[in-house]
Design a protein around this motif. Structure first.
Motif, short mmCIF file in Angstrom:
data_model
loop_
_atom_site.label_atom_id
_atom_site.label_comp_id
_atom_site.label_asym_id
_atom_site.label_seq_id
_atom_site.Cartn_x
_atom_site.Cartn_y
_atom_site.Cartn_z
N TYR A 591 -10.30 2.30 1.81
CA TYR A 591 -10.64 1.82 3.15
C TYR A 591 -9.75 2.55 4.16
CZ TYR A 591 -13.36 -2.11 1.27
OH TYR A 591 -14.31 -2.88 0.64
N HIS A 592 -10.23 2.61 5.38
CA HIS A 592 -9.46 3.25 6.46
C HIS A 592 -9.41 2.29 7.63
CE1 HIS A 592 -9.46 7.12 4.37
NE2 HIS A 592 -10.73 6.86 4.07
N ALA A 593 -8.20 1.87 7.95
CA ALA A 593 -8.02 0.94 9.06
C ALA A 593 -6.61 1.11 9.62
CB ALA A 593 -8.22 -0.51 8.59
N THR A 594 -6.42 0.67 10.84
CA THR A 594 -5.09 0.63 11.43
C THR A 594 -4.45 -0.70 11.05
OG1 THR A 594 -5.80 1.98 13.31
CG2 THR A 594 -3.77 0.69 13.58
N VAL A 595 -3.36 -0.63 10.30
CA VAL A 595 -2.70 -1.84 9.81
C VAL A 595 -1.28 -1.90 10.36
CG1 VAL A 595 -1.94 -3.14 7.79
CG2 VAL A 595 -4.06 -1.82 7.69
N LYS A 596 -0.93 -3.04 10.90
CA LYS A 596 0.42 -3.29 11.41
C LYS A 596 0.98 -4.49 10.66
CE LYS A 596 3.84 -3.15 14.52
NZ LYS A 596 4.76 -2.00 14.69
N MET A 597 2.24 -4.39 10.23
CA MET A 597 2.87 -5.49 9.48
C MET A 597 3.97 -6.14 10.32
SD MET A 597 3.26 -3.87 5.64
CE MET A 597 4.37 -2.58 6.19
N LEU A 598 3.95 -7.46 10.38
CA LEU A 598 5.02 -8.23 11.01
C LEU A 598 5.69 -9.10 9.96
CD1 LEU A 598 3.47 -9.45 14.40
CD2 LEU A 598 4.96 -7.49 14.00
N GLY A 599 6.99 -9.21 10.07
CA GLY A 599 7.78 -10.01 9.14
C GLY A 599 9.25 -9.71 9.36
N ILE A 600 10.06 -9.96 8.37
CA ILE A 600 11.49 -9.66 8.46
C ILE A 600 11.67 -8.15 8.31
CG2 ILE A 600 13.77 -10.07 7.46
CD1 ILE A 600 12.74 -12.77 6.49
N PRO A 601 12.28 -7.48 9.29
CA PRO A 601 12.39 -6.02 9.24
C PRO A 601 13.36 -5.55 8.16
CG PRO A 601 13.61 -6.90 11.11
CD PRO A 601 12.86 -8.06 10.51
N ASP A 602 13.35 -4.26 7.92
CA ASP A 602 14.19 -3.67 6.88
C ASP A 602 15.62 -3.48 7.37
OD1 ASP A 602 14.98 -2.52 4.50
OD2 ASP A 602 14.27 -0.51 5.03
N ARG A 603 16.24 -4.56 7.69
CA ARG A 603 17.64 -4.59 8.10
C ARG A 603 18.15 -6.01 7.89
NH1 ARG A 603 17.91 -7.27 12.93
NH2 ARG A 603 16.03 -7.25 14.25
N LEU A 604 19.46 -6.17 7.94
CA LEU A 604 20.03 -7.50 7.80
C LEU A 604 19.89 -8.25 9.12
CD1 LEU A 604 23.26 -6.72 5.75
CD2 LEU A 604 21.14 -7.76 4.95
#
Length: 643
Positions: A591-604
């Protein structure tokens, strides 16, 4: 409100100032330090009873030892408030546990006096031993001291460290702070063993002779290894059989002594500082010492929140309408309902019956709810052993503490396909306890394990239904239910049980152009965001995934066939989380789509209120709405021009 320290404490900017005081002044300093902790915590909040219990010890340690050159390691850190105040953080102490303020725990980046970051229990002996070995290797004459509570001593890691320390010549002191409490009352044989030591009439008649022997140490003269050996054998002759546990580990045992007698502590620490090698000092303290209500109800006053220090009234939020319960309480009451119908259900927790609300089951069904002490590894494998015999075990562990039992989950549960039910409390960001307690990583570290079911309820009803589903005989896999700290969204939460198909999500709302996929409680943030976006002419679809593993593939096929833009939202790290699983599905199926992820970022992520941290990480309602606007920027621009 400005809180002023007492006249003596006001002059203390570092341990060097403590050392300038006379021994008589130490009593006043302890009184002022204890009062200052009471004043600040009553107004600003924080952990309470633990630090009050070690006021005298905190003063004595910094009076006798050359900190920070000498290495002082606090276990867990609940009891380190006095230490922080004495080491240059008095004027900023009101920011403790607040956003961008002092950490509630010792933290290496905060102060050179915080030699080791601690938030989880039972690490102090290992860390202090490592420091002592390093000092010996580098030829440094520095001392290492570990302060550990009797609750933390129940963990296997503490015994592993003592087992190693006893066969080294590392110059370290272990101080066993024995108050018979962690957060809840301590359990197990070790508690009874320490009680036997501290109440033995025979031993207590002899202990004064031990300290008289110590008092004859040559002051100002070189204390030779031969002299230490003679004293060691003398002391061992005095110590009764109750101390054999520590002596058998080749740790020279001293005590027990009154941990609130500052004069005795100073004299004892001064003497022990001259004795080389690994040793343990057993002190008896009272958690909450100096505040009578905290002494009487130590669990309640572990971290009471804001309170009136005069009357003892703990301030509670007042509401005009009925409020949703905490997820923890929904778990606690629901497991009792299920256990009343299923005689094979058991509940297990590692030392957190109050925090997890398993206390309700322990009160009503004491034979079927077990507190194993601070022993996460044991809790998991105990659950696995019970599961082999057909029992349905709800193993309730905080998400961040579950990290300590990862091997047991893989080796003892997953490989054997045992249907242990892991209820991960405090999953996601937890607020003021900060990065040592954030439940950020459980989705990735469980998602990579075969035979694992990973679920998250969006509300209280979903939690009940997931618990109901997990204990059914049709479930023959390890089953994870993760839920956050704090309140849900349903005042009328006690709904009838319904089975949920494992791996099946649900469409909450159809939409146009963009789909929001949520996992767990943040789905409620998305619902709020969607209402706001509707007023702007945007109409996102909303899907509650329910499961991070197995994914609802039918639902995802529907999403990617219909929507060119997808937003995932979760209360966990975006690295390897539910959003990553969605991207993997998209790639596998071309599949081809624009995907954005929200959550706890890759940092402390540091500490603060939940609202502050959700906002910082961008997955509160405002953050979700703003991300949708950015992803739909062309449509927003066109819509604005047409208005």
């Amino acid at each position: 409100m400005e809180i002023a320290p007492g006249p003596l404490l006001k002059m203390i900017e570092s341990p060097a100032d403590v050392k300038q005081l006379s021994r008589e002044q130490l009593h006043q300093l302890c009184d002022e330090l204890r009062q200052y902790i009471i004043d600040v915590v009553s107004v600003h909040g924080g952990h309470f009873g633990a630090s009050l219990g070690v006021v005298e010890l905190s003063v004595a340690l910094h009076y006798i030892y050359n900190t920070p050159y000498d290495q002082l390691v606090w276990d867990v850190g609940h009891q380190a408030y006095g230490h922080k105040i004495l080491t240059g953080r008095k004027d900023n102490f009101s920011s403790n546990r607040k956003y961008n303020g002092l950490s509630g725990f010792p933290k290496r980046s905060e102060s050179e006096y915080d030699t080791f970051g601690v938030g989880h229990s039972s690490t102090s002996i290992s860390a202090a031993l490592g420091m002592a070995i390093a000092a010996r290797h580098k030829g440094e004459n520095r001392k290492s001291v570990a302060v550990i509570g009797d609750g933390s001593m129940t963990a296997g890691m503490a015994f592993e460290a003592m087992n190693h320390a006893g066969v080294t010549d590392a110059d370290m002191l272990i101080i066993l702070n024995d108050n018979n409490m962690s957060i809840d009352p301590n359990v197990g044989a070790l508690r009874e063993y320490l009680t036997d030591i501290s109440t033995s009439h025979t031993y207590n008649r002899l202990k004064d002779d031990i300290w008289k022997a110590l008092g004859k140490l040559p002051v100002g003269k070189k204390f030779t290894r031969d002299m230490a050996s003679k004293l060691e054998h003398s002391v061992k002759g005095f110590v009764n059989k109750s101390s054999n546990l520590f002596e058998a580990l080749k740790l020279r045992y001293f005590g027990p002594i009154d941990g609130h007698n500052i004069t005795k502590l100073v004299d004892t620490l001064q003497d022990l500082k001259k004795i080389p090698g690994p040793k343990i000092l057993h002190i008896i303290t009272v958690k909450g010492k100096g505040y009578s209500l905290a002494e009487k109800d130590q669990t309640k006053w572990h971290a009471p929140g804001l309170f009136d220090k005069i009357t003892g009234e703990i301030y509670k939020k007042t509401f005009e309408t009925k409020q949703p319960p905490k997820y923890q309480d929904v778990f606690g009451h629901t497991i009792i309902e299920l256990a009343e119908k299923n005689k094979n259900i058991f509940g297990i927790t590692p030392a957190m019956p109050s925090g997890s609300s398993l206390k309700f089951m322990m009160e009503q069904m004491p034979d079927r709810a077990i507190d194993v002490g601070i022993c996460e590894q044991h809790a998991v494998t105990l659950s696995a052993g019970m599961a082999t015999q057909g029992l349905k075990v709800f193993c309730n562990i905080y998400s961040s503490f579950m990290q300590r039992a990862y091997d047991q989950v893989v080796h003892d549960v997953a490989i054997q396909k045992l249907p242990v039910i892991f209820c991960l409390d405090r999953a996601g960001l937890v607020g003021e306890d900060g990065p040592t307690h954030h439940g950020a990583y459980d989705i990735p570290y469980f998602r990579c394990i075969p035979h694992m079911v990973i679920s998250a309820p969006m509300n209280e009803s979903e939690l009940r239904n997931l618990m109901y589903t997990a204990q059914l005989e049709t479930n023959n896999h390890p089953f994870v239910i993760r839920y956050p700290r704090g309140e849900g969204v349903m005042p009328d939460w006690k709904t009838p049980f319904e089975e949920i198909t494992i791996g099946k999500g649900r469409k909450l709302k159809d939409g146009d152009d963009i789909a929001i996929l949520t996992l767990g409680h943040p789905g409620n943030f998305a619902t709020t965001a969607i209402r706001e976006l509707k007023t702007e002419g945007l109409n996102p679809a909303h899907y509650d995934m329910r499961f991070a593993k197995p994914l609802d593939e039918a639902l995802l096929h529907e999403v990617f066939k219909k929507y060119a833009k997808v937003l995932t939202v979760e209360d966990g790290t975006i690295v390897g989380g539910m959003g990553s699983a969605v991207l993997e599905f998209m790639a596998q199926h071309n599949y081809h789509a624009t995907v954005k992820m929200l959550g706890i970022p890759d940092r402390l992520v540091e500490h603060g209120s939940l609202k502050e941290l959700h906002r910082e990480c961008g997955y509160d309602a405002a953050g979700i709405a703003q991300t949708v606007r950015e992803m739909m920027k062309d449509k927003v621009t066109v819509g604005t021009l047409l208005q």
